[in-house]
Design a protein around this motif. Structure first.
Motif, short mmCIF file in Angstrom:
data_model
loop_
_atom_site.label_atom_id
_atom_site.label_comp_id
_atom_site.label_asym_id
_atom_site.label_seq_id
_atom_site.Cartn_x
_atom_site.Cartn_y
_atom_site.Cartn_z
N VAL A 234 5.50 20.04 -5.13
CA VAL A 234 5.10 18.92 -5.99
C VAL A 234 4.92 17.65 -5.16
O VAL A 234 3.98 16.88 -5.37
CB VAL A 234 6.14 18.70 -7.11
CG1 VAL A 234 5.84 17.42 -7.88
CG2 VAL A 234 6.17 19.89 -8.05
N GLU A 235 5.81 17.48 -4.21
CA GLU A 235 5.72 16.31 -3.32
C GLU A 235 4.40 16.32 -2.54
O GLU A 235 3.72 15.30 -2.42
CB GLU A 235 6.91 16.33 -2.35
CG GLU A 235 6.94 15.20 -1.34
CD GLU A 235 8.10 15.36 -0.38
OE1 GLU A 235 7.87 15.26 0.84
OE2 GLU A 235 9.23 15.60 -0.85
N SER B 184 1.69 17.75 -3.41
CA SER B 184 0.54 17.61 -4.31
C SER B 184 0.19 16.14 -4.56
O SER B 184 -0.89 15.83 -5.05
CB SER B 184 0.80 18.31 -5.65
OG SER B 184 1.75 17.56 -6.41
N GLY B 185 1.12 15.27 -4.22
CA GLY B 185 0.87 13.84 -4.43
C GLY B 185 0.25 13.15 -3.22
O GLY B 185 0.04 11.95 -3.23
N LYS C 143 -3.51 18.65 -1.25
CA LYS C 143 -3.36 18.30 -2.67
C LYS C 143 -3.83 19.46 -3.56
O LYS C 143 -3.13 19.86 -4.50
CB LYS C 143 -4.17 17.04 -2.98
CG LYS C 143 -3.95 16.46 -4.37
CD LYS C 143 -4.76 15.19 -4.52
CE LYS C 143 -4.43 14.49 -5.84
NZ LYS C 143 -3.08 13.91 -5.83
N SER D 55 -1.59 22.68 -3.14
CA SER D 55 -0.29 22.51 -3.79
C SER D 55 -0.39 22.82 -5.27
O SER D 55 0.44 23.55 -5.83
CB SER D 55 0.21 21.07 -3.59
OG SER D 55 0.37 20.78 -2.23
N GLY D 56 -1.40 22.27 -5.91
CA GLY D 56 -1.60 22.54 -7.33
C GLY D 56 -1.88 24.00 -7.59
O GLY D 56 -1.35 24.60 -8.55
N GLY E 180 5.86 18.82 -12.00
CA GLY E 180 4.81 19.79 -11.75
C GLY E 180 3.72 19.82 -12.79
O GLY E 180 2.58 20.20 -12.49
N ARG F 150 2.30 17.33 -14.29
CA ARG F 150 1.28 16.34 -13.93
C ARG F 150 0.41 16.87 -12.79
O ARG F 150 -0.82 16.65 -12.77
CB ARG F 150 1.96 15.03 -13.52
CG ARG F 150 0.99 13.93 -13.15
CD ARG F 150 0.09 13.55 -14.30
NE ARG F 150 -1.08 12.81 -13.87
CZ ARG F 150 -2.14 12.56 -14.62
NH1 ARG F 150 -2.20 13.03 -15.85
NH2 ARG F 150 -3.15 11.88 -14.14
N CYS F 151 0.99 17.60 -11.86
CA CYS F 151 0.23 18.18 -10.75
C CYS F 151 -0.78 19.20 -11.26
O CYS F 151 -1.92 19.27 -10.77
CB CYS F 151 1.18 18.86 -9.75
SG CYS F 151 2.34 17.73 -8.99
N GLU G 220 -3.71 17.45 -12.81
CA GLU G 220 -4.64 16.97 -11.78
C GLU G 220 -5.49 18.12 -11.24
O GLU G 220 -6.68 17.94 -10.95
CB GLU G 220 -3.86 16.29 -10.66
CG GLU G 220 -3.25 14.95 -11.08
CD GLU G 220 -2.50 14.29 -9.95
OE1 GLU G 220 -2.37 14.90 -8.86
OE2 GLU G 220 -2.01 13.16 -10.15
N LEU G 221 -4.88 19.30 -11.09
CA LEU G 221 -5.64 20.47 -10.67
C LEU G 221 -6.73 20.79 -11.70
O LEU G 221 -7.85 21.15 -11.35
CB LEU G 221 -4.71 21.67 -10.51
CG LEU G 221 -5.37 22.99 -10.08
CD1 LEU G 221 -5.92 22.90 -8.66
CD2 LEU G 221 -4.37 24.15 -10.18
#
Length: 618
Positions: free
Chosen positions: A464-465, A467-468, A476, A479-480, A504, A506-507, A510-511
């Motif tokens: 998750v870290e 992915s940011g 990025k 990670s997603g 996660g 939110r990640c 974003e994906l």
């Protein structure tokens, strides 16, 4: 001499060039003019202003070369831009080219110098050379020099330099030189053994400039030329020349046809020989660094040749090719750059399931894992550039081995998951990217592997870290995608809760906002599974993560495949079951209007879910 220089005006001195009655008189005047040009700061400009180029043209027209002194004067004047440009625009160039056919060596040499200096960074001069069929005359001059029993090293060097200056950043000149047949001559110069290194270097520089133009690259893709270059590569005792030859060969390899000619011509074996020779003789050698640089360049070219499928199959030879056995040997060397090159060789061969299996049977994966484990004791610490390159290459190759379904369990048994998890802690974005990709591929369809990754201490949080990050878009995205794969394959509510609790969701949202439909679908499916498994206990996470707006955006997107839109609609239904707060949110953002639009589409995949949602009185 001094009397002539100082007792006459500049104009008189220049005029006297054409008025001289005999060669001795002309020689003295030229000497004075040359001295003035060399010793006085503005001497050249004053001579040009007095019409020196016009007088030189008159002398050259009458073939009064004065043992090359006239051309030498022009060469000296052309050293400075202020006097070079007027020279290029004057009419001296056609007559300088005629001087290449003169029987006097000094005339030929100084004529070449003059043409070379005039063409330096001056398109007017280059155009004048081409207009006067200069490319053909240079090629003819080179052929004559090569036919001589004893090679004139200085003339060869100057002629190659003239060719270099003519072709630099001038496509028409490069094409003209190729048409004139000069390329073979330059290659033959490189093959001469009884000339100094600087001659070979100038010929290679000229070749490189000519083929820099895309239209000219194919001229080197000739078996005879490749054979000569290969022989020169192996036969040269100069590391700098070997380096430049490899660079020219790499230019040939920019096209698939060029790669094929190089491989068919046996260049790969010669490159492997160079690497082997330099490895064996590098200990205690004063030129060790230069030799290893040649070895690295040779390995890079081998990898470039392997990128073409036909060549890869030929060199791989079902796992028995020399390129494979030599690459494995490089793993045993205490040299991170060579290990990296060997890893890439294996990775380039591991482009099919069959090749991966053959290489796996050679125990290569275990060797790569061992190298990665031994590369650094603290992955969070800064590695050297070479160590990072080695790690990236190994991980890139392991990623290829992680693709075949038949090898996934064996890859896990070899400890690939462990080293990939460990590499996630690296501060190098490319190492992170490769590690994430390996884990995603091995998790795919492997529930136990998904649980191993998801339950490893701190791994979900680290994913998750990552992915940011805004430093590396690939990190990025991967990670997603890995989070989505973990959710899909783990069948573990605990892992899904961990994903939700550390941000996660939110990640995954974003994906789902990606431009790539595959990634959008991965995000939607993962969120759909999480919504079903976790239920209303994580309602706040779903609201804060803006899952509903994402799902509705996907449903509204008619460019998206119906299957993806249908799954997004199912996600909406799953969230609607969280309770009144979720239903009110759906009402607020216009779900009723969307359902009406979906009814009008008459898409069969939507209808059952549309009817179910309509029962909620949205």
């Amino acid at each position: 001499l001094l009397r002539i220089q100082y007792s006459t005006s500049m104009a008189d001195l220049v005029s006297s060039l054409s008025l001289s009655q005999d060669d001795l008189d002309l020689h003295r005047i030229l000497q004075a003019t040359l001295q003035l040009c060399e010793e006085e700061d503005d001497g050249g400009e004053r001579l040009v202003a007095a019409g020196v180029f016009s007088q030189c043209e008159t002398l050259l027209t009458a073939q009064r070369y004065c043992e090359g002194r006239v051309a030498q004067l022009i060469a000296e004047l052309a050293k400075d831009e202020e006097t070079r440009v007027p020279g290029g625009k004057s009419g001296v160039i056609p007559y300088l080219l005629d001087g290449l056919c003169d029987g006097n060596r000094d005339v030929v040499c100084q004529s070449l110098r003059a043409i070379a200096n005039l063409c330096f960074d001056c398109n007017d001069s280059r155009n004048a050379v081409l207009k006067a069929t200069g490319a053909e005359k240079l090629s003819s001059c080179l052929s004559s020099l090569l036919q001589s029993n004893s090679h004139d090293a200085e003339l060869l060097r100057v002629l190659c330099g003239t060719t270099l200056n003519l072709a630099t950043e001038h496509k028409e000149a490069a094409i003209g030189l190729v048409s004139a047949g000069i390329v073979k001559g330059l290659v033959d110069v490189v093959a001469i053994r009884d000339v100094p290194e600087r001659v070979h270097e100038m010929a290679l520089n000229a070749l490189d400039n000519i083929v820099e133009s895309g239209e000219c690259q194919s001229c080197l893709a000739d078996q005879d030329i490749v054979h000569t270059m290969k022989t020169s590569l192996v036969g040269s005792s100069f590391s700098t020349i070997q380096q430049r030859i490899i660079e020219v060969l790499a230019t040939i390899a920019k096209t698939d046809d060029g790669k094929n000619v190089l491989v068919d011509g046996g260049v790969c074996d010669s490159l492997l020989d160079i690497i082997k020779t330099h490895l064996e003789g590098v200990s205690g050698d004063e030129g060790a660094d230069k030799k290893m640089d040649v070895a690295y360049s040779a390995a890079d070219l081998i990898n470039l040749l392997l990128t073409e499928d036909k060549n890869m199959d030929m060199l791989f030879n079902e796992g028995c090719g020399r390129v494979v056995t030599d690459a494995i040997h490089w793993f045993t060397q205490p040299d991170d750059k060579l290990i990296a090159a060997g890893s890439l060789v294996i990775g380039n061969c591991a482009r099919s399931d069959q090749n991966c299996q053959r290489l796996f049977d050679l125990d290569i994966v275990n060797k790569l894992v061992s190298l990665l484990r031994n590369s650094a004791t603290e992955p969070s610490k800064q590695e050297t550039v070479d160590q990072q390159l080695s790690s990236i290459s190994i991980l890139s190759t392991l990623r290829n081995f992680s693709i075949p379904t038949t090898l996934k369990s064996e890859m896990v048994s070899c400890g690939v998951v462990d080293v990939a998890i460990r590499s996630l802690q690296s501060i190098n974005p490319t190492v992170q990217f490769k590690s994430l990709a390996i884990l995603r591929l091995l998790v795919d369809g492997q529930s136990l592997v998904a649980c191993q990754v998801g339950e490893s201490e701190g791994v979900v949080t680290r994913i998750v870290e990552l992915s940011g990050t805004d430093i590396h878009s690939g990190v990025k995205a991967e990670s997603g995608r890995l989070l989505a794969a973990l959710v899909k394959h783990c069948h573990s509510k605990g892992i899904m809760q961990a994903v939700a609790e550390c941000g996660g969701v939110r990640c995954l949202v974003e994906l789902g906002q990606s431009d790539h439909p595959v990634m959008v679908h991965e995000a939607v499916v993962a969120l759909m599974i999480m919504a079903t498994s976790l239920g209303s206990e994580s309602l706040s996470v779903w609201m804060e993560g803006e899952v509903i707006p994402l799902a509705l955006d996907v449903v509204r997107n008619k460019a998206m495949k119906a299957e993806i839109r249908a799954n997004a609609l199912t996600l909406v239904w799953n969230i609607s079951q969280f309770g009144e707060a979720a239903v009110e949110e759906l009402k607020r953002i216009g779900m009723s209007e969307l359902l009406h639009q979906l009814n009008e589409e008459s898409e069969a995949l939507f209808q059952d879910m549309v009817h179910k949602l309509q029962t909620l009185n949205l």
